[in-house]
Write a protein that holds these residues in place. Structure first.
Motif, PDB file in Angstrom:
ATOM      1  N   LYS A 142       0.828  -1.218   0.000  1.00 14.88           N
ATOM      2  CA  LYS A 142       0.000   0.000   0.000  1.00 14.88           C
ATOM      3  C   LYS A 142       0.856   1.258   0.000  1.00 14.88           C
ATOM      4  N   MET A 143       1.943   1.253   0.794  1.00 18.58           N
ATOM      5  CA  MET A 143       2.749   2.474   0.934  1.00 18.58           C
ATOM      6  C   MET A 143       3.887   2.570  -0.086  1.00 18.58           C
ATOM      7  N   LEU A 144       4.071   1.512  -0.869  1.00 13.26           N
ATOM      8  CA  LEU A 144       5.226   1.457  -1.777  1.00 13.26           C
ATOM      9  C   LEU A 144       5.067   2.435  -2.946  1.00 13.26           C
ATOM     10  N   PRO A 145       6.007   3.365  -3.125  1.00 11.98           N
ATOM     11  CA  PRO A 145       5.900   4.282  -4.270  1.00 11.98           C
ATOM     12  C   PRO A 145       5.970   3.515  -5.603  1.00 11.98           C
ATOM     13  N   ASP A 146       5.303   4.047  -6.615  1.00 15.08           N
ATOM     14  CA  ASP A 146       5.226   3.378  -7.920  1.00 15.08           C
ATOM     15  C   ASP A 146       6.601   3.059  -8.496  1.00 15.08           C
ATOM     16  N   ASP A 147       7.566   3.922  -8.209  1.00 16.33           N
ATOM     17  CA  ASP A 147       8.874   3.748  -8.867  1.00 16.33           C
ATOM     18  C   ASP A 147       9.834   2.844  -8.089  1.00 16.33           C
ATOM     19  N   ARG A 148       9.316   2.100  -7.089  1.00 16.01           N
ATOM     20  CA  ARG A 148      10.218   1.215  -6.332  1.00 16.01           C
ATOM     21  C   ARG A 148       9.762  -0.244  -6.282  1.00 16.01           C
ATOM     22  N   LEU A 149       8.720  -0.561  -7.017  1.00 16.72           N
ATOM     23  CA  LEU A 149       8.189  -1.932  -7.007  1.00 16.72           C
ATOM     24  C   LEU A 149       8.879  -2.801  -8.057  1.00 16.72           C
ATOM     25  N   LEU A 150       9.342  -3.984  -7.639  1.00 18.95           N
ATOM     26  CA  LEU A 150       9.761  -5.005  -8.594  1.00 18.95           C
ATOM     27  C   LEU A 150       8.885  -6.232  -8.389  1.00 18.95           C
ATOM     28  N   LEU A 151       8.575  -6.928  -9.478  1.00 15.67           N
ATOM     29  CA  LEU A 151       7.833  -8.186  -9.382  1.00 15.67           C
ATOM     30  C   LEU A 151       8.804  -9.346  -9.524  1.00 15.67           C
ATOM     31  N   GLU A 152       8.469 -10.457  -8.868  1.00 19.61           N
ATOM     32  CA  GLU A 152       9.360 -11.613  -8.909  1.00 19.61           C
ATOM     33  C   GLU A 152       8.583 -12.877  -8.587  1.00 19.61           C
ATOM     34  N   THR A 153       9.172 -14.015  -8.983  1.00 18.36           N
ATOM     35  CA  THR A 153       8.560 -15.291  -8.595  1.00 18.36           C
ATOM     36  C   THR A 153       9.327 -16.010  -7.501  1.00 18.36           C
ATOM     37  N   ASP A 154      10.666 -15.968  -7.558  1.00 17.16           N
ATOM     38  CA  ASP A 154      11.521 -16.878  -6.789  1.00 17.16           C
ATOM     39  C   ASP A 154      11.263 -18.322  -7.244  1.00 17.16           C
ATOM     40  N   ALA A 155      10.831 -18.499  -8.504  1.00 14.65           N
ATOM     41  CA  ALA A 155      10.600 -19.844  -9.050  1.00 14.65           C
ATOM     42  C   ALA A 155      11.846 -20.696  -8.820  1.00 14.65           C
ATOM     43  N   PRO A 156      11.695 -21.958  -8.388  1.00 18.36           N
ATOM     44  CA  PRO A 156      10.470 -22.761  -8.310  1.00 18.36           C
ATOM     45  C   PRO A 156       9.667 -22.614  -7.020  1.00 18.36           C
ATOM     46  N   TYR A 157      10.022 -21.632  -6.179  1.00 18.69           N
ATOM     47  CA  TYR A 157       9.374 -21.513  -4.865  1.00 18.69           C
ATOM     48  C   TYR A 157       8.235 -20.487  -4.901  1.00 18.69           C
ATOM     49  N   SER A 198       1.449 -12.790 -13.395  1.00 20.17           N
ATOM     50  CA  SER A 198       0.200 -12.068 -13.671  1.00 20.17           C
ATOM     51  C   SER A 198      -0.770 -12.187 -12.483  1.00 20.17           C
ATOM     52  N   VAL A 199      -0.703 -13.306 -11.752  1.00 16.91           N
ATOM     53  CA  VAL A 199      -1.570 -13.502 -10.590  1.00 16.91           C
ATOM     54  C   VAL A 199      -1.122 -12.591  -9.444  1.00 16.91           C
ATOM     55  N   THR A 200       0.185 -12.523  -9.249  1.00 19.90           N
ATOM     56  CA  THR A 200       0.743 -11.631  -8.226  1.00 19.90           C
ATOM     57  C   THR A 200       0.407 -10.176  -8.565  1.00 19.90           C
ATOM     58  N   ALA A 201       0.548  -9.823  -9.843  1.00 23.90           N
ATOM     59  CA  ALA A 201       0.250  -8.453 -10.280  1.00 23.90           C
ATOM     60  C   ALA A 201      -1.231  -8.127 -10.064  1.00 23.90           C
ATOM     61  N   ALA A 202      -2.085  -9.128 -10.278  1.00 23.11           N
ATOM     62  CA  ALA A 202      -3.531  -8.901 -10.086  1.00 23.11           C
ATOM     63  C   ALA A 202      -3.827  -8.568  -8.630  1.00 23.11           C
ATOM     64  N   ARG A 203      -3.152  -9.251  -7.710  1.00 22.91           N
ATOM     65  CA  ARG A 203      -3.369  -8.989  -6.271  1.00 22.91           C
ATOM     66  C   ARG A 203      -2.847  -7.596  -5.903  1.00 22.91           C
ATOM     67  N   ILE A 204      -1.690  -7.229  -6.434  1.00 25.06           N
ATOM     68  CA  ILE A 204      -1.139  -5.899  -6.151  1.00 25.06           C
ATOM     69  C   ILE A 204      -2.057  -4.827  -6.744  1.00 25.06           C
ATOM     70  N   ALA A 205      -2.593  -5.093  -7.937  1.00 28.11           N
ATOM     71  CA  ALA A 205      -3.520  -4.156  -8.576  1.00 28.11           C
ATOM     72  C   ALA A 205      -4.741  -3.925  -7.684  1.00 28.11           C
ATOM     73  N   GLU A 206      -5.217  -5.021  -7.109  1.00 25.02           N
ATOM     74  CA  GLU A 206      -6.375  -4.936  -6.217  1.00 25.02           C
ATOM     75  C   GLU A 206      -6.044  -4.096  -4.971  1.00 25.02           C
ATOM     76  N   ILE A 207      -4.879  -4.328  -4.395  1.00 26.07           N
ATOM     77  CA  ILE A 207      -4.473  -3.595  -3.181  1.00 26.07           C
ATOM     78  C   ILE A 207      -4.320  -2.099  -3.479  1.00 26.07           C
ATOM     79  N   LYS A 208      -3.726  -1.771  -4.625  1.00 23.06           N
ATOM     80  CA  LYS A 208      -3.415  -0.372  -4.922  1.00 23.06           C
ATOM     81  C   LYS A 208      -4.497   0.348  -5.734  1.00 23.06           C
ATOM     82  N   GLY A 209      -5.492  -0.391  -6.189  1.00 24.18           N
ATOM     83  CA  GLY A 209      -6.526   0.231  -7.008  1.00 24.18           C
ATOM     84  C   GLY A 209      -6.035   0.580  -8.408  1.00 24.18           C
ATOM     85  N   TYR A 210      -5.102  -0.198  -8.929  1.00 24.20           N
ATOM     86  CA  TYR A 210      -4.572   0.000 -10.283  1.00 24.20           C
ATOM     87  C   TYR A 210      -5.094  -1.109 -11.196  1.00 24.20           C
TER      88      TYR A 210
END
Ligand code: NI
Length: 264
Positions: free
Chosen positions: A201-216, A233-245
């Motif tokens: 919620k508090m993370l500025p737009d310009d500091r977010l990185l997405l990652e899997t840590d695959a296979p974990y 895309s699933v992780t991004a969907a959850r972040i989108a929901e949290i941030k209203g993006y």
């Protein structure tokens, strides 16, 4: 087996900033999987080697074979004993390989091996110094070692990311004040991820990185499956929901941020 997900991300929108496709678990499927991921929107993957030996060679091999694969190399705190003292000359040479964009995965892990704390601190610090000398960002693993991690980051002030961030909002503020990025993966989809949701919620737009840590760290609702970059895309969907993006906006921000950090 792996790609049981609808390709919901637009083409060339996913930047997976942290994966381990060198892991043995992918041995039988690696080629198929890496050839197919771009069809699921995957534009970039950074494979994080955990040693200067086989893991580094496998990651460098993938960077060579696949345009969209890049590599980070470092000695992971849990690989301390296999490697003995850090071979700084060898690591330096590996870091100069084309498409090696960061020093990582490095850091501290007091969950599994608290008894090696002094050696971990020394290994981490040496690699922070080397990263600064080579002007490379770092990819930091911090498991149950928040205070010591912050102390060393404040001392050496590298550029880079706290991968799979597990700290508090207060710690996130300290990390952001250092100019560093915060890596968010599948954990944000877990029911008990309350602290991480507050950080997102508090993370500025310009500091977010997405990652899997695959296979974990496979996101919900794919728990039990082996993780891969299409699940971003699933992780991004959850972040989108949290941030209203929109999902597209989250993917775009993370991609821009990672390209800026890794100079790709
Ligand atoms: Ni990792």
């Amino acid at each position: 087996m792996f790609l049981d997900i609808e390709p919901i991300a637009a083409p060339n929108t996913i930047f997976d900033s942290h994966a381990h496709y060198d892991d043995d678990i992918f041995d039988d499927v690696r080629e198929d999987l890496l050839q197919t991921l771009p069809k699921y929107g995957v534009a970039y993957v950074i494979n994080n080697a955990v040693d200067c030996k086989e893991s580094a060679q496998k990651c460098i091999g993938m960077s060579h074979d696949y345009d969209y694969c890049y590599t980070a190399i470092g000695v992971h705190p849990l690989n301390l004993e296999d490697n003995g003292p850090l071979d700084t000359a060898l690591l330096t040479e590996l870091l100069k390989t084309p498409k090696v964009v960061a020093v990582g995965e490095i850091g501290l892990d007091y969950h599994y091996t608290p008894e090696t704390k002094p050696q971990q601190l020394e290994l981490f610090e040496k690699q922070l110094i080397l990263a600064n000398e080579l002007k490379l960002p770092v990819i930091v693993h911090d498991r149950e070692a928040h205070a010591d991690t912050l102390e060393l980051l404040e001392k050496h002030r590298p550029t880079g990311v706290l991968h799979c961030f597990s700290g508090s909002v207060e710690m996130a503020r300290d990390v952001l004040n250092l100019g560093m990025y915060i890596g968010v993966g599948g954990v944000v989809t877990f029911k008990n991820a309350k602290k991480l949701v507050e950080v997102v919620k508090m993370l500025p737009d310009d500091r977010l990185l997405l990652e899997t840590d695959a296979p974990y760290l496979t996101p919900v609702p794919y728990r039990g499956k082996i993780c891969n970059s299409a699940y971003i895309s699933v992780t991004a969907a959850r972040i989108a929901e949290i941030k209203g993006y929109s999902i597209d906006k989250v993917l775009e921000l993370a991609l821009e941020n990672a390209k800026r950090l890794y100079k790709i």
